[in-house]
Design a protein around this motif. Structure first.
Motif, PDB file in Angstrom:
ATOM      1  N   ASP A   1       0.837  -1.206   0.000  1.00  0.00           N
ATOM      2  CA  ASP A   1       0.000   0.000   0.000  1.00  0.00           C
ATOM      3  C   ASP A   1       0.873   1.258   0.000  1.00  0.00           C
ATOM      4  O   ASP A   1       0.602   2.229  -0.704  1.00  0.00           O
ATOM      5  CB  ASP A   1      -0.937   0.008   1.229  1.00  0.00           C
ATOM      6  CG  ASP A   1      -1.955  -1.124   1.156  1.00  0.00           C
ATOM      7  OD1 ASP A   1      -2.088  -1.725   0.068  1.00  0.00           O
ATOM      8  OD2 ASP A   1      -2.601  -1.411   2.183  1.00  0.00           O
ATOM      9  N   TYR A   2       1.930   1.224   0.828  1.00  0.00           N
ATOM     10  CA  TYR A   2       2.838   2.374   0.916  1.00  0.00           C
ATOM     11  C   TYR A   2       3.441   2.677  -0.455  1.00  0.00           C
ATOM     12  O   TYR A   2       3.427   3.809  -0.937  1.00  0.00           O
ATOM     13  CB  TYR A   2       3.931   2.051   1.939  1.00  0.00           C
ATOM     14  CG  TYR A   2       5.000   3.123   2.131  1.00  0.00           C
ATOM     15  CD1 TYR A   2       4.927   4.011   3.196  1.00  0.00           C
ATOM     16  CD2 TYR A   2       6.107   3.220   1.275  1.00  0.00           C
ATOM     17  CE1 TYR A   2       5.926   4.975   3.392  1.00  0.00           C
ATOM     18  CE2 TYR A   2       7.101   4.178   1.464  1.00  0.00           C
ATOM     19  CZ  TYR A   2       7.009   5.046   2.531  1.00  0.00           C
ATOM     20  OH  TYR A   2       7.991   5.991   2.725  1.00  0.00           O
TER      21      TYR A   2
ATOM     22  N   SER B   1       2.392   1.665  -3.425  1.00  0.00           N
ATOM     23  CA  SER B   1       1.368   2.068  -4.402  1.00  0.00           C
ATOM     24  C   SER B   1       1.011   3.534  -4.210  1.00  0.00           C
ATOM     25  O   SER B   1       0.886   4.294  -5.180  1.00  0.00           O
ATOM     26  CB  SER B   1       0.080   1.271  -4.212  1.00  0.00           C
ATOM     27  OG  SER B   1       0.340  -0.060  -4.382  1.00  0.00           O
ATOM     28  N   ASN B   2       0.835   3.933  -2.942  1.00  0.00           N
ATOM     29  CA  ASN B   2       0.497   5.335  -2.672  1.00  0.00           C
ATOM     30  C   ASN B   2       1.609   6.261  -3.141  1.00  0.00           C
ATOM     31  O   ASN B   2       1.357   7.339  -3.682  1.00  0.00           O
ATOM     32  CB  ASN B   2       0.232   5.551  -1.175  1.00  0.00           C
ATOM     33  CG  ASN B   2      -1.076   4.917  -0.733  1.00  0.00           C
ATOM     34  OD1 ASN B   2      -1.978   4.711  -1.544  1.00  0.00           O
ATOM     35  ND2 ASN B   2      -1.187   4.595   0.545  1.00  0.00           N
ATOM     36  N   MET B   3       2.852   5.827  -2.932  1.00  0.00           N
ATOM     37  CA  MET B   3       3.973   6.665  -3.365  1.00  0.00           C
ATOM     38  C   MET B   3       3.995   6.794  -4.893  1.00  0.00           C
ATOM     39  O   MET B   3       4.168   7.894  -5.441  1.00  0.00           O
ATOM     40  CB  MET B   3       5.297   6.076  -2.870  1.00  0.00           C
ATOM     41  CG  MET B   3       6.497   6.898  -3.305  1.00  0.00           C
ATOM     42  SD  MET B   3       8.061   6.212  -2.741  1.00  0.00           S
ATOM     43  CE  MET B   3       8.127   6.866  -1.103  1.00  0.00           C
TER      44      MET B   3
ATOM     45  N   ASN C   1       1.557   6.528  -6.881  1.00  0.00           N
ATOM     46  CA  ASN C   1       0.420   7.358  -7.237  1.00  0.00           C
ATOM     47  C   ASN C   1       0.758   8.842  -7.062  1.00  0.00           C
ATOM     48  O   ASN C   1       0.484   9.672  -7.925  1.00  0.00           O
ATOM     49  CB  ASN C   1      -0.747   6.963  -6.308  1.00  0.00           C
ATOM     50  CG  ASN C   1      -2.062   7.209  -6.968  1.00  0.00           C
ATOM     51  OD1 ASN C   1      -2.121   7.338  -8.186  1.00  0.00           O
ATOM     52  ND2 ASN C   1      -3.106   7.302  -6.157  1.00  0.00           N
ATOM     53  N   TYR C   2       1.387   9.146  -5.931  1.00  0.00           N
ATOM     54  CA  TYR C   2       1.767  10.522  -5.611  1.00  0.00           C
ATOM     55  C   TYR C   2       2.764  11.068  -6.645  1.00  0.00           C
ATOM     56  O   TYR C   2       2.716  12.243  -7.012  1.00  0.00           O
ATOM     57  CB  TYR C   2       2.375  10.552  -4.205  1.00  0.00           C
ATOM     58  CG  TYR C   2       2.903  11.899  -3.767  1.00  0.00           C
ATOM     59  CD1 TYR C   2       2.044  12.976  -3.554  1.00  0.00           C
ATOM     60  CD2 TYR C   2       4.277  12.099  -3.562  1.00  0.00           C
ATOM     61  CE1 TYR C   2       2.530  14.206  -3.152  1.00  0.00           C
ATOM     62  CE2 TYR C   2       4.768  13.322  -3.163  1.00  0.00           C
ATOM     63  CZ  TYR C   2       3.896  14.375  -2.955  1.00  0.00           C
ATOM     64  OH  TYR C   2       4.380  15.597  -2.563  1.00  0.00           O
TER      65      TYR C   2
END
Ligand code: PA5
Length: 433
Positions: A118-119, A121-123, A125-126
């Motif tokens: 998740d970390y 993927s979020n990065m 995405n960011y």
């Protein structure tokens, strides 16, 4: 400039001063063993002289950092263990969490220090569609966590700005000759820095591993290095054991261990020091925890954790001692206002600073814990700045190395780290496992 000082008065009802001084004098033998390279792990003593030697590389590091800062507003530092904790510790100490994690106008992100999907993927995405830099760090060049993160982030960067352009946004810090990262960096044409053969991961904060990300965050690495030089003169180069804070600290720790204080808790009262404790845990945990020996290093953020761990520390098993990072002066000044209605009955504090209240919390906690049977070592930091953090890190390194020798272990290897890796590779079906 004021130096860091060690205050062990709150240990003296548990161990006596005479024993501390005898143990510190014995520590001098360990220090001499380090300096003459005649102890265990003597192939990994390059860190000892880094304070005086690293200046040669400072210009190159600062130049690369400036180039990265000018190429993008975000840099991602990829690494795990000793390949990220030193820079993370120093950068966090100066980062304003309310400025979008920016430091001196630049955002430093960390990846490759776990496998959290998740970390990552979020990065991704960011960072989607954005220009950014990557500083990828791995001594072996083969560690799974950073290698996976690098694969994903490199692909994204190339998609964002083009493969050719991406080359100038990536810097690799790795072994001089061997490892997959060295091969890739040379094939792709990335700028590279070398991790010296004789410096292990957890002792590498003063190599490009720590210094490039720190400089990239706009932090003054010369001040940081000058702090380590200062501390080298009062520890490494100091022949008077009674005045050598590294030997005194190591002596106290080992005397307490012999009295069954098996757990050392590094405590801060300023949340920006949280990652200093994470770095310290790796340093002492990996250096001492072997052959069934060693103090178990843990950490706590006070006063936050007084509301969770406080009960145990005060009243639980008597196996913990504390080392408190005690900061004399904060960088900001925030005064508690007067309130007409005074419903919270805090007007007796109006006009006082928050740090004054924090200091009283620290003093009150130390009194309570000592009375409850917890020895407390205090490390006084005049303030949180580059110079002081340089002093602190080097103090811990010398202390840890001599303490490891006192325990009879090799403080510079980490054979136990491999056990999980071979299981993981076998479970993943990697060839040869
Ligand atoms: O102290 C150590 O040696 C380890 O924690 C390493 O720093 C960590 O495993 C990362 O290794 P590498 O830099 O080879 O990727």
């Amino acid at each position: 400039m004021k130096n860091i000082e060690l205050d062990y008065s709150d240990c003296l009802q548990f161990i006596n001063e005479k024993d501390i001084l005898i143990a510190a004098e014995n520590g001098m033998n360990h220090l001499n063993r380090l300096k003459s390279k005649s102890g265990k792990g003597n192939d990994f003593l390059g860190w000892l002289n880094l304070p005086n030697e690293v200046m040669i590389e400072t210009n190159k590091i600062e130049k690369a950092a400036l180039r990265l800062r000018n190429s993008a507003n975000i840099s991602v530092v990829i690494g795990i263990g000793g390949s990220y904790l030193g820079s993370k510790a120093v950068i966090d100490a100066f980062t304003n969490p309310f400025d979008n994690g920016k430091i001196n106008g630049h955002q430093i992100l960390f990846a490759g220090h776990h496998l959290g999907e998740d970390y990552l993927s979020n990065m991704l995405n960011y960072l989607s569609g954005v220009s950014f830099n990557i500083i990828v760090i791995s001594k072996s060049g083969t560690t799974t966590e950073p290698a996976i993160a690098f694969r994903l982030l490199k692909k994204l960067l190339e998609e964002n700005i083009g493969r050719k352009e991406a080359i100038d946004h990536i810097v690799a810090i790795t072994d001089k000759n061997k490892g997959a990262l060295r091969t890739l960096a040379e094939e792709e044409g990335y700028e590279t820095f070398v991790i010296p053969d004789d410096v292990g991961g957890r002792f590498s904060a003063l190599t490009p591993v720590g210094l490039l990300p720190i400089a990239c965050a706009g932090i003054d690495i010369r001040q940081f290095i000058s702090g380590t030089i200062e501390m080298a003169s009062v520890t490494r180069d100091n022949d008077t054991s009674a005045k050598n804070p590294a030997l005194i600290y190591a002596a106290i720790r080992n005397l307490l261990l012999r009295k069954n204080f098996n757990i050392e808790m590094l405590v801060n009262y300023n949340p920006q020091l949280h990652f200093i404790a994470e770095w310290w845990k790796q340093l002492f945990g990996e250096s001492e925890g072997k052959e069934g020996r060693g103090i178990f290093p843990v950490s706590a953020d006070f006063t936050t954790d007084l509301h969770s761990l406080g009960q145990y520390i005060q009243d639980g098993q008597r196996i913990i001692f504390e080392t408190v990072l005690s900061v004399d002066n904060c960088n900001k000044n925030l005064v508690i206002p007067k309130d007409e209605r005074n419903l919270d009955k805090l007007n007796f504090l109006s006009g006082e600073s928050v740090s004054y209240v924090n200091k009283k919390a620290e003093e009150g906690t130390i009194m309570a814990h000592v009375k409850g049977g917890v020895p407390v070592i205090k490390i006084d930091l005049p303030e949180i700045n580059e110079h002081v953090l340089g002093q602190l890190l080097y103090l811990f390194e010398i202390s840890c190395a001599t303490s490891g020798y006192e325990l009879g272990v090799n403080p510079f290897d980490q054979p136990g780290v491999e056990a999980y890796k071979s299981n993981m590779f076998r479970l993943l079906g990697k060839e040869g496992y």
